[in-house]
Design a protein around this motif. Sequence first.
Motif, PDB file in Angstrom:
ATOM      1  N   GLU A   1      -4.557  -2.614  14.785  1.00  0.00           N
ATOM      2  CA  GLU A   1      -5.803  -3.307  14.459  1.00  0.00           C
ATOM      3  C   GLU A   1      -6.210  -3.033  13.010  1.00  0.00           C
ATOM      4  O   GLU A   1      -6.715  -3.918  12.319  1.00  0.00           O
ATOM      5  N   ILE A   2      -5.965  -1.818  12.545  1.00  0.00           N
ATOM      6  CA  ILE A   2      -6.252  -1.463  11.150  1.00  0.00           C
ATOM      7  C   ILE A   2      -5.357  -2.262  10.209  1.00  0.00           C
ATOM      8  O   ILE A   2      -5.821  -2.839   9.224  1.00  0.00           O
ATOM      9  N   ILE A   3      -4.068  -2.314  10.530  1.00  0.00           N
ATOM     10  CA  ILE A   3      -3.105  -3.042   9.684  1.00  0.00           C
ATOM     11  C   ILE A   3      -3.411  -4.535   9.701  1.00  0.00           C
ATOM     12  O   ILE A   3      -3.420  -5.183   8.652  1.00  0.00           O
ATOM     13  N   TRP A   4      -3.652  -5.090  10.889  1.00  0.00           N
ATOM     14  CA  TRP A   4      -3.964  -6.526  10.977  1.00  0.00           C
ATOM     15  C   TRP A   4      -5.226  -6.866  10.202  1.00  0.00           C
ATOM     16  O   TRP A   4      -5.280  -7.862   9.500  1.00  0.00           O
ATOM     17  N   LYS A   5      -6.239  -6.023  10.336  1.00  0.00           N
ATOM     18  CA  LYS A   5      -7.509  -6.294   9.645  1.00  0.00           C
ATOM     19  C   LYS A   5      -7.333  -6.253   8.131  1.00  0.00           C
ATOM     20  O   LYS A   5      -7.910  -7.065   7.406  1.00  0.00           O
ATOM     21  N   ALA A   6      -6.523  -5.321   7.647  1.00  0.00           N
ATOM     22  CA  ALA A   6      -6.297  -5.201   6.200  1.00  0.00           C
ATOM     23  C   ALA A   6      -5.567  -6.432   5.654  1.00  0.00           C
ATOM     24  O   ALA A   6      -5.833  -6.873   4.536  1.00  0.00           O
ATOM     25  N   GLY A   7      -4.631  -6.943   6.441  1.00  0.00           N
ATOM     26  CA  GLY A   7      -3.896  -8.133   6.015  1.00  0.00           C
ATOM     27  C   GLY A   7      -2.954  -7.898   4.849  1.00  0.00           C
ATOM     28  O   GLY A   7      -2.579  -8.841   4.144  1.00  0.00           O
ATOM     29  N   ARG A   8      -2.577  -6.648   4.641  1.00  0.00           N
ATOM     30  CA  ARG A   8      -1.665  -6.302   3.544  1.00  0.00           C
ATOM     31  C   ARG A   8      -0.936  -5.015   3.908  1.00  0.00           C
ATOM     32  O   ARG A   8      -1.362  -4.280   4.798  1.00  0.00           O
ATOM     33  N   PRO A   9       0.164  -4.700   3.215  1.00  0.00           N
ATOM     34  CA  PRO A   9       0.850  -3.437   3.474  1.00  0.00           C
ATOM     35  C   PRO A   9      -0.067  -2.247   3.179  1.00  0.00           C
ATOM     36  O   PRO A   9      -0.864  -2.284   2.240  1.00  0.00           O
ATOM     37  N   MET A  10       0.054  -1.207   4.001  1.00  0.00           N
ATOM     38  CA  MET A  10      -0.811  -0.031   3.872  1.00  0.00           C
ATOM     39  C   MET A  10       0.008   1.250   3.916  1.00  0.00           C
ATOM     40  O   MET A  10       1.022   1.323   4.600  1.00  0.00           O
ATOM     41  N   THR A  11      -0.495   2.269   3.240  1.00  0.00           N
ATOM     42  CA  THR A  11       0.123   3.595   3.294  1.00  0.00           C
ATOM     43  C   THR A  11      -0.425   4.352   4.503  1.00  0.00           C
ATOM     44  O   THR A  11      -1.453   3.977   5.081  1.00  0.00           O
ATOM     45  N   THR A  12       0.245   5.428   4.851  1.00  0.00           N
ATOM     46  CA  THR A  12      -0.220   6.285   5.944  1.00  0.00           C
ATOM     47  C   THR A  12      -1.626   6.791   5.656  1.00  0.00           C
ATOM     48  O   THR A  12      -2.492   6.778   6.534  1.00  0.00           O
ATOM     49  N   LEU A  13      -1.881   7.212   4.428  1.00  0.00           N
ATOM     50  CA  LEU A  13      -3.195   7.739   4.053  1.00  0.00           C
ATOM     51  C   LEU A  13      -4.286   6.682   4.227  1.00  0.00           C
ATOM     52  O   LEU A  13      -5.371   6.977   4.747  1.00  0.00           O
ATOM     53  N   GLU A  14      -4.008   5.448   3.819  1.00  0.00           N
ATOM     54  CA  GLU A  14      -4.990   4.375   3.984  1.00  0.00           C
ATOM     55  C   GLU A  14      -5.310   4.144   5.462  1.00  0.00           C
ATOM     56  O   GLU A  14      -6.469   3.928   5.830  1.00  0.00           O
TER      57      GLU A  14
ATOM     58  N   ASN B   1       1.045  13.785  10.838  1.00  0.00           N
ATOM     59  CA  ASN B   1       2.288  13.713  11.627  1.00  0.00           C
ATOM     60  C   ASN B   1       2.123  12.844  12.872  1.00  0.00           C
ATOM     61  O   ASN B   1       3.056  12.137  13.267  1.00  0.00           O
ATOM     62  N   THR B   2       0.955  12.894  13.489  1.00  0.00           N
ATOM     63  CA  THR B   2       0.688  12.077  14.673  1.00  0.00           C
ATOM     64  C   THR B   2       0.709  10.596  14.308  1.00  0.00           C
ATOM     65  O   THR B   2       1.337   9.784  14.988  1.00  0.00           O
ATOM     66  N   VAL B   3       0.044  10.247  13.215  1.00  0.00           N
ATOM     67  CA  VAL B   3       0.004   8.861  12.767  1.00  0.00           C
ATOM     68  C   VAL B   3       1.414   8.389  12.405  1.00  0.00           C
ATOM     69  O   VAL B   3       1.814   7.274  12.757  1.00  0.00           O
ATOM     70  N   VAL B   4       2.184   9.226  11.732  1.00  0.00           N
ATOM     71  CA  VAL B   4       3.559   8.874  11.361  1.00  0.00           C
ATOM     72  C   VAL B   4       4.401   8.634  12.618  1.00  0.00           C
ATOM     73  O   VAL B   4       5.225   7.714  12.651  1.00  0.00           O
ATOM     74  N   THR B   5       4.176   9.435  13.649  1.00  0.00           N
ATOM     75  CA  THR B   5       4.898   9.235  14.913  1.00  0.00           C
ATOM     76  C   THR B   5       4.567   7.875  15.508  1.00  0.00           C
ATOM     77  O   THR B   5       5.462   7.131  15.934  1.00  0.00           O
TER      78      THR B   5
END
Length: 119
Positions: free
Chosen positions: A13-26, A40-44
């Motif tokens: 949902e975060i990625i779709w809402k952004a509508g652009r490539p995102m880094t892990t930190l973002e 590490n959890t997010v990367v998994t």
Amino acid sequence: MQRISDAERLIMEIIWKAGRPMTTLEIIQRLPQEKTWKQNTVVTFLSRLIEKGIIKATKKGKANLYEACVTEQEYLNFETKQFIKDVHKGSIFGFISALCDNGDITREDIEALMKRLKE
């Protein structure tokens, strides 16, 4: 395409809402405050989404940029088809009958469906 977990869906949902490539930190910065996931959890979760073909990663310097391979609507359509297949044995009639029997479908909904079916 494969189903995604609730945690993976939150990230999508975060990625779709952004509508652009995102880094892990973002992605981490946009998580709800109650989600105190470590990097590490997010990367998994991101790795699982890549394996499922939902996102892809592109290396940019030291960071990965994650972007959706499917739109939110494409995923919702997939989930709907899977639900009807799993719960109603693939019967759209069974699905709509269940909505009618439970009173979850209004007369306006029925009229809109009839109009859509005639198109």
